[in-house]
Design an enzyme around this catalytic site. Structure first.
Site, PDB file in Angstrom:
ATOM      1  CG  ASP A 140      -1.962  -1.070   1.374  1.00 43.22           C
ATOM      2  OD1 ASP A 140      -1.656  -2.278   0.741  1.00 43.22           O
ATOM      3  OD2 ASP A 140      -3.011  -0.850   1.763  1.00 43.22           O
ATOM      4  CE  LYS A 203      -5.171   2.169   2.637  1.00 39.07           C
ATOM      5  NZ  LYS A 203      -3.848   1.327   3.283  1.00 39.07           N
ATOM      6  CE  LYS A 239      -6.805  -1.170   2.863  1.00 43.25           C
ATOM      7  NZ  LYS A 239      -5.402  -1.706   3.568  1.00 43.25           N
TER       8      LYS A 239
END
Length: 294
Positions: A140, A203, A239
């Site tokens: 991430d 995300k 996400k």
């Protein structure tokens, strides 16, 4: 004359009027959320959690203990699906890999100068490669907001592509930090740049410096993922993270994904929730009694 990055953003038909986005989200919430408030959805959402510890006080022992709780959950609740992944700082990938006994739980690491993305690109690449070497299945990273706001889209994209390459077989989640981007237009632009640079997931947030996830940001991001999929055939995950703590909030994000992207995205391969508190709240609602397992 605009460059290829600006052209890609301008070619997107995703709406960027903030009032229109808010109205679309309100309509989905009003009409669709209620039908998703049930135990089956709660169990699915639990199975989509990236169970996260990102504290300055994290240590090899605390992360090992954290991982042992995930192992214990498999033994104590064999009737329930486990979380999707354990998310930690990159220096703890090896700890989780050594302790984790559950085969269907992935290891995710934040990387690339998280949460500010303010360090040398070479450091970001090295950190990412080291995390993957240590056992990370997923990485991430935070989009370079400084370059984005300067209009240096080439710099933004080149860095994502470099980090994608450093991931090798691991999947790359690009955190847009939507609380800093603020507008639907900025969120669309960041989404398009990330998608065409090879992101495997979009995300929302780090949950650190700026406001976390919002349903409006999720709606724009999911619309961008849908448009990209229609153009390329490649499925990219979504996400939400940063403040998603209650069952009701998780169900609302589930509903946005379901209504915008459809059933194909309702799997933990393509839908995740980054959370630390949500797991216990969902478990309490699934089991019908207040539970503090994690």
């Amino acid at each position: 004359m605009s460059d290829k990055y600006t052209q890609a953003i301008e070619a997107s038909k995703v709406i960027t009027d903030d009032a229109a986005v808010a109205a679309a989200v309100a309509k989905i919430v009003d009409e669709k959320v209620a039908e998703n408030r049930n135990a089956d959805v709660y169990k699915f959402l639990f199975n989509c959690i990236d169970l996260t510890t990102l504290k300055s006080t994290d240590s090899p022992q605390s992360v090992a203990d954290f991982t042992e709780r995930v192992n214990a959950f498999d033994e104590e609740h064999p009737e329930l699906p486990n979380v999707a992944a354990i998310c930690v700082y990159p220096n703890f990938a090896q700890v989780v890999r050594a302790v984790l006994e559950v085969s269907n739980v992935d290891i995710a690491c934040v990387s690339g100068g998280f949460p500010s993305s303010q360090t040398f690109s070479e450091v970001k690449v090295a950190e990412t490669a080291l995390a993957v070497d240590g056992g990370a299945d997923e990485i991430d990273i935070v989009l370079n907001l400084g370059n984005f706001f300067d209009g240096d889209y080439e710099g933004v994209c080149d860095e994502i592509e470099e980090l994608k390459s450093a991931c090798r077989e691991a999947r790359l989640k690009v955190i847009l930090e939507t609380g800093a981007l603020k507008t639907a237009a900025n969120i669309k632009a960041a989404s398009v740049l990330s998608l065409y640079s090879g992101a495997d997931f979009l995300k929302t947030s780090t949950g650190k410096e700026f406001p976390g996830a919002s349903l409006e940001a999720a709606y724009v991001m999911c619309q961008c993922i849908k448009e990209y999929h229609e153009a390329t055939g490649r499925m990219v995950g979504f996400k939400c993270s940063g403040g998603v703590a209650s069952t009701a909030e998780a169900v609302a994000y589930y509903t946005i994904v379901k209504e915008v992207l459809g059933e194909k995205w309702l799997t933990n391969e393509y839908f995740r929730i980054g959370a630390s508190r949500l797991a216990n709240n969902l478990l309490s609602d699934i089991l019908g009694t207040e539970t503090k397992f994690f």
